[in-house]
Motif scaffolding. Structure first.
Motif, PDB file in Angstrom:
ATOM      1  N   ARG A 199      34.123  31.267  37.851  1.00 16.06           N
ATOM      2  CA  ARG A 199      33.118  31.471  38.895  1.00 16.06           C
ATOM      3  C   ARG A 199      33.569  30.840  40.205  1.00 16.06           C
ATOM      4  O   ARG A 199      33.438  31.440  41.289  1.00 16.06           O
ATOM      5  N   GLN A 200      34.121  29.628  40.134  1.00 16.39           N
ATOM      6  CA  GLN A 200      34.580  28.938  41.344  1.00 16.39           C
ATOM      7  C   GLN A 200      35.754  29.676  41.985  1.00 16.39           C
ATOM      8  O   GLN A 200      35.840  29.803  43.203  1.00 16.39           O
ATOM      9  N   LEU A 201      36.676  30.152  41.142  1.00 11.86           N
ATOM     10  CA  LEU A 201      37.834  30.882  41.665  1.00 11.86           C
ATOM     11  C   LEU A 201      37.392  32.188  42.337  1.00 11.86           C
ATOM     12  O   LEU A 201      37.922  32.576  43.382  1.00 11.86           O
ATOM     13  N   LYS A 202      36.416  32.841  41.740  1.00 17.02           N
ATOM     14  CA  LYS A 202      35.928  34.102  42.294  1.00 17.02           C
ATOM     15  C   LYS A 202      35.250  33.873  43.628  1.00 17.02           C
ATOM     16  O   LYS A 202      35.425  34.645  44.590  1.00 17.02           O
ATOM     17  N   ASP A 203      34.480  32.785  43.736  1.00 18.45           N
ATOM     18  CA  ASP A 203      33.823  32.472  44.994  1.00 18.45           C
ATOM     19  C   ASP A 203      34.831  32.136  46.095  1.00 18.45           C
ATOM     20  O   ASP A 203      34.658  32.532  47.263  1.00 18.45           O
ATOM     21  N   MET A 204      35.919  31.426  45.728  1.00 14.66           N
ATOM     22  CA  MET A 204      36.952  31.083  46.699  1.00 14.66           C
ATOM     23  C   MET A 204      37.671  32.317  47.196  1.00 14.66           C
ATOM     24  O   MET A 204      38.018  32.423  48.383  1.00 14.66           O
ATOM     25  N   LEU A 205      37.904  33.269  46.325  1.00 11.41           N
ATOM     26  CA  LEU A 205      38.590  34.494  46.733  1.00 11.41           C
ATOM     27  C   LEU A 205      37.721  35.360  47.611  1.00 11.41           C
ATOM     28  O   LEU A 205      38.208  36.049  48.522  1.00 11.41           O
ATOM     29  N   ASN A 206      36.411  35.355  47.354  1.00 12.35           N
ATOM     30  CA  ASN A 206      35.506  36.179  48.160  1.00 12.35           C
ATOM     31  C   ASN A 206      35.358  35.634  49.575  1.00 12.35           C
ATOM     32  O   ASN A 206      34.974  36.370  50.486  1.00 12.35           O
ATOM     33  N   ARG A 207      35.584  34.368  49.766  1.00  8.81           N
ATOM     34  CA  ARG A 207      35.506  33.780  51.094  1.00  8.81           C
ATOM     35  C   ARG A 207      36.713  34.199  51.925  1.00  8.81           C
ATOM     36  O   ARG A 207      36.732  34.197  53.096  1.00  8.81           O
TER      37      ARG A 207
END
Length: 207
Positions: A199-207
């Motif tokens: 979840r954290q990795l996905k949020d970082m990529l979406n930014r």
């Protein structure tokens, strides 16, 4: 005789080979410091090689083969650096060949016919060399961490620990339940952690 006495130090070569000479080699022969070649082979000489043989520093040839000379090879013989030809074969010499670059450089045949002689360059090792070799091998074994005993103890320890845990889980119901409960809890915890990381990795990529 008077003139020969005073010029004796100039003698360079003595060849008395293939005669019927008997008795011991006179130690006075080592006074001929200018001697280059000494050949007393094929006689019936007995006794030992004089320990003062090392005084003949100019000696290039020494042939004492095919006599009945006994005892050890003097250590002083190894001090003659110019010695180019040596033959001590077929005598009754015994003990170890003195350690020295000069004596070990000759062919083993120059020491042949002496059953009780040992040491390099002969294949027959002396008792002291055997003991030294064994001691060095023992020291090497002590320095090695991984030995046969190490593997045996490791196998025994693994088997005892593995079957100790398995037997306990098989025959102890409460322990078995607690163990599986622990595994389930660990599995859930890992699942949650992996999900959070994704979840954290996905949020970082979406930014």
């Amino acid at each position: 005789m008077y003139s020969y006495k005073h010029t004796l130090g100039l003698v360079k070569i003595i060849d008395l080979s293939s005669n019927r000479l008997t008795g011991e080699i006179s130690s006075e022969i080592t006074h001929l410091v200018g001697l280059v070649s000494l050949n007393l082979s094929r006689n019936q000489l007995t006794g030992q090689i004089t320990s003062e043989i090392g005084n003949l520093q100019s000696l290039d040839v020494l042939d004492l083969s095919r006599n009945q000379i006994e005892g050890r090879i003097p250590t002083s013989l190894a001090q003659i650096d110019r010695l180019g030809l040596l033959d001590l074969s077929f005598n009754n010499l015994s003990g170890g060949i003195p350690i020295g670059t000069q004596l070990q450089s000759f062919d083993p045949s120059v020491y042949g016919g002496n059953p009780q002689l040992c040491g390099a360059p002969l294949k027959k090792m002396c008792v002291a060399q055997h003991v030294q070799t064994d001691l060095s091998n023992q020291e090497d074994d002590k320095d090695e961490l991984i030995t046969l005993g190490f593997y045996i103890s490791m196998g025994v320890g693994f088997a005892a620990g593995f079957w100790g845990v398995c037997c306990t889980l098989i025959f102890k119901r409460s322990w078995r339940y607690a163990y599986f409960k622990f595994l389930n809890g660990l599995n859930d915890w890992l699942y949650v952690r992996v999900a959070l990381i994704k979840r954290q990795l996905k949020d970082m990529l979406n930014r």
